[in-house]
Design a protein around this motif. Structure first.
Motif, mmCIF file in Angstrom:
data_model
loop_
_atom_site.group_PDB
_atom_site.id
_atom_site.type_symbol
_atom_site.label_atom_id
_atom_site.label_comp_id
_atom_site.label_asym_id
_atom_site.label_seq_id
_atom_site.Cartn_x
_atom_site.Cartn_y
_atom_site.Cartn_z
ATOM 1 N N SER A 1 -9.077 6.714 5.034
ATOM 2 C CA SER A 1 -8.369 7.470 4.001
ATOM 3 C C SER A 1 -7.861 6.551 2.903
ATOM 4 O O SER A 1 -8.618 5.766 2.332
ATOM 5 N N ASP A 2 -6.568 6.647 2.578
ATOM 6 C CA ASP A 2 -6.003 5.859 1.487
ATOM 7 C C ASP A 2 -5.676 4.430 1.892
ATOM 8 O O ASP A 2 -5.109 3.677 1.106
ATOM 9 N N LYS B 1 -3.458 1.842 -3.879
ATOM 10 C CA LYS B 1 -3.817 1.813 -2.461
ATOM 11 C C LYS B 1 -3.554 0.435 -1.866
ATOM 12 O O LYS B 1 -3.061 0.306 -0.745
ATOM 13 N N TYR B 2 -3.914 -0.604 -2.618
ATOM 14 C CA TYR B 2 -3.709 -1.971 -2.143
ATOM 15 C C TYR B 2 -2.223 -2.249 -1.929
ATOM 16 O O TYR B 2 -1.803 -2.758 -0.875
ATOM 17 N N MET B 3 -1.392 -1.890 -2.907
ATOM 18 C CA MET B 3 0.038 -2.190 -2.829
ATOM 19 C C MET B 3 0.747 -1.376 -1.754
ATOM 20 O O MET B 3 1.797 -1.793 -1.231
ATOM 21 N N SER B 4 0.205 -0.229 -1.397
ATOM 22 C CA SER B 4 0.902 0.666 -0.480
ATOM 23 C C SER B 4 1.177 0.024 0.877
ATOM 24 O O SER B 4 2.171 0.338 1.530
ATOM 25 N N GLN B 5 0.325 -0.917 1.293
ATOM 26 C CA GLN B 5 0.535 -1.545 2.604
ATOM 27 C C GLN B 5 1.781 -2.434 2.618
ATOM 28 O O GLN B 5 2.393 -2.634 3.669
ATOM 29 N N PHE B 6 2.162 -2.945 1.439
ATOM 30 C CA PHE B 6 3.342 -3.803 1.352
ATOM 31 C C PHE B 6 4.611 -3.000 1.061
ATOM 32 O O PHE B 6 5.717 -3.483 1.317
ATOM 33 N N LEU B 7 4.444 -1.785 0.552
ATOM 34 C CA LEU B 7 5.593 -0.949 0.219
ATOM 35 C C LEU B 7 5.981 -0.021 1.364
ATOM 36 O O LEU B 7 7.075 0.539 1.356
ATOM 37 N N ASP B 8 5.085 0.150 2.328
ATOM 38 C CA ASP B 8 5.360 0.982 3.500
ATOM 39 C C ASP B 8 6.128 0.143 4.520
ATOM 40 O O ASP B 8 5.553 -0.685 5.222
#
Length: 333
Positions: free
Chosen positions: A7-8, A303-310
């Protein structure tokens, strides 16, 4: 490249790959305390910035309480020198260091971690933990320090962003005169053609003629393209630009931090400026003829940044870095 591919999360990396990256792919860290003291005392800068830090030393102290409850408050976090401590950046780093222990567990809380609080600075191959490292640094370890300055603006980007179709089909850059000559060269080259200029010139007042009015994150997000330029180390606007519906325009990253800048791919997550900065006109010409492709690049960045913001995803990785460093660390005299 070991990505989490669903997914994302198509640009998410596995926790194991991230930990290896932050630990510089080092299987062990052997530190001579004698050598550490020599390097620490070699310059006044290192005397200020190098310190052995354990969570246990600070647990239940005033500094611990201050970092947990006060430092992050909007009216406090921008103060350059905070009360009862030598420097705001040190407190900001300690705040990040305490968090995994406070939220996840106290394992390795008594380990003395070698911190380097500063930005650019040479620790002579001592594997200090710092917020960023050069691409050719094969020793230093990265941790998520200074998130209030680097990551918190992503919240403003999310709050104030607008859809791609509503943005101006143009480019903007504002920044300080920090770092080497890259920023100066860029502003001199494009000052009269685009909305490009220094927001402050206090480090280099002779460049005051290249200054333009400050522009908020909200107003910069009116543009489809936002330039990101490294200064003393990483580009401070890159995280919030990636987390927005705009496209970063930047040179290939030389500095690495918690967001693993060197894993970003040109024409996938950003548009790449030549090293000599000469191709901005060509990039914008291509972009105006490839609007859908650029919209996709902006989405890929989010999408790339979302892993660091989660935080549910990121905080366990932070703890893993500290735990793995502790397991691989030995001190000797």
């Amino acid at each position: 490249m070991n990505r989490v591919c669903h997914s994302d999360k198509e640009f998410w990396f596995s926790p194991e790959e991230r930990v290896d990256f932050y630990l510089n792919n080092q299987a062990s860290f052997n530190i001579s305390l004698k050598r550490y003291e020599e390097v620490k005392n070699s310059t006044s800068w290192n005397q200020r910035e190098m310190k052995l830090v354990s969570y246990a030393d600070y647990e239940n102290t005033f500094t611990h309480w201050y970092c947990r409850h006060i430092v992050h408050l909007p009216r406090v976090r921008s103060i350059r020198v905070l009360p009862l401590f030598k420097s705001y950046k040190d407190l900001h780093s300690l705040m990040n260091f305490f968090l995994p222990f406070d939220r996840i567990g106290k394992e390795h809380s008594s380990v003395k971690y070698p911190f380097f609080y500063g930005e650019a600075g040479d620790t002579d191959e001592i594997p200090c933990i710092r917020k960023s490292r050069r691409a050719d640094d094969q020793t230093s370890v990265i941790f998520n320090f200074r998130s209030l300055r680097l990551t918190t603006p992503c919240e403003a980007a999310t709050k104030h962003d607008i859809p791609w179709e509503q943005k101006k089909n143009n480019v903007i850059w504002r920044g300080a005169t920090t770092g080497q000559e890259q920023r100066v060269q860029f502003v001199k080259q494009y000052f009269n053609r685009y909305d490009v200029g220094f927001a402050t010139t206090k480090q280099k007042p002779h460049l005051d003629h290249l200054r333009k009015e400050k522009v908020s994150i909200k107003d910069q997000l009116q543009y489809k393209f936002i330039v990101s330029l490294e200064g003393n180390d990483v580009a401070s606007n890159l995280r919030w630009v990636l987390s927005s519906n705009s496209v970063p325009i930047m040179t290939k990253p030389y500095w690495q931090s918690w967001i693993m800048e060197d894993r970003l791919e040109p024409n996938v997550h950003y548009l790449e400026l030549n090293k000599d900065l000469s191709n901005l006109n060509e990039l914008l010409h291509w972009a105006r003829n490839n609007d859908e492709a650029c919209k996709k690049i902006a989405l890929n960045g989010k999408k790339y940044m979302s892993q660091f913001l989660d935080l549910d995803n990121d905080l366990p990785v932070q703890k893993m870095v500290l735990d793995e460093y502790a397991k691989r660390l030995t001190y000797n005299n």
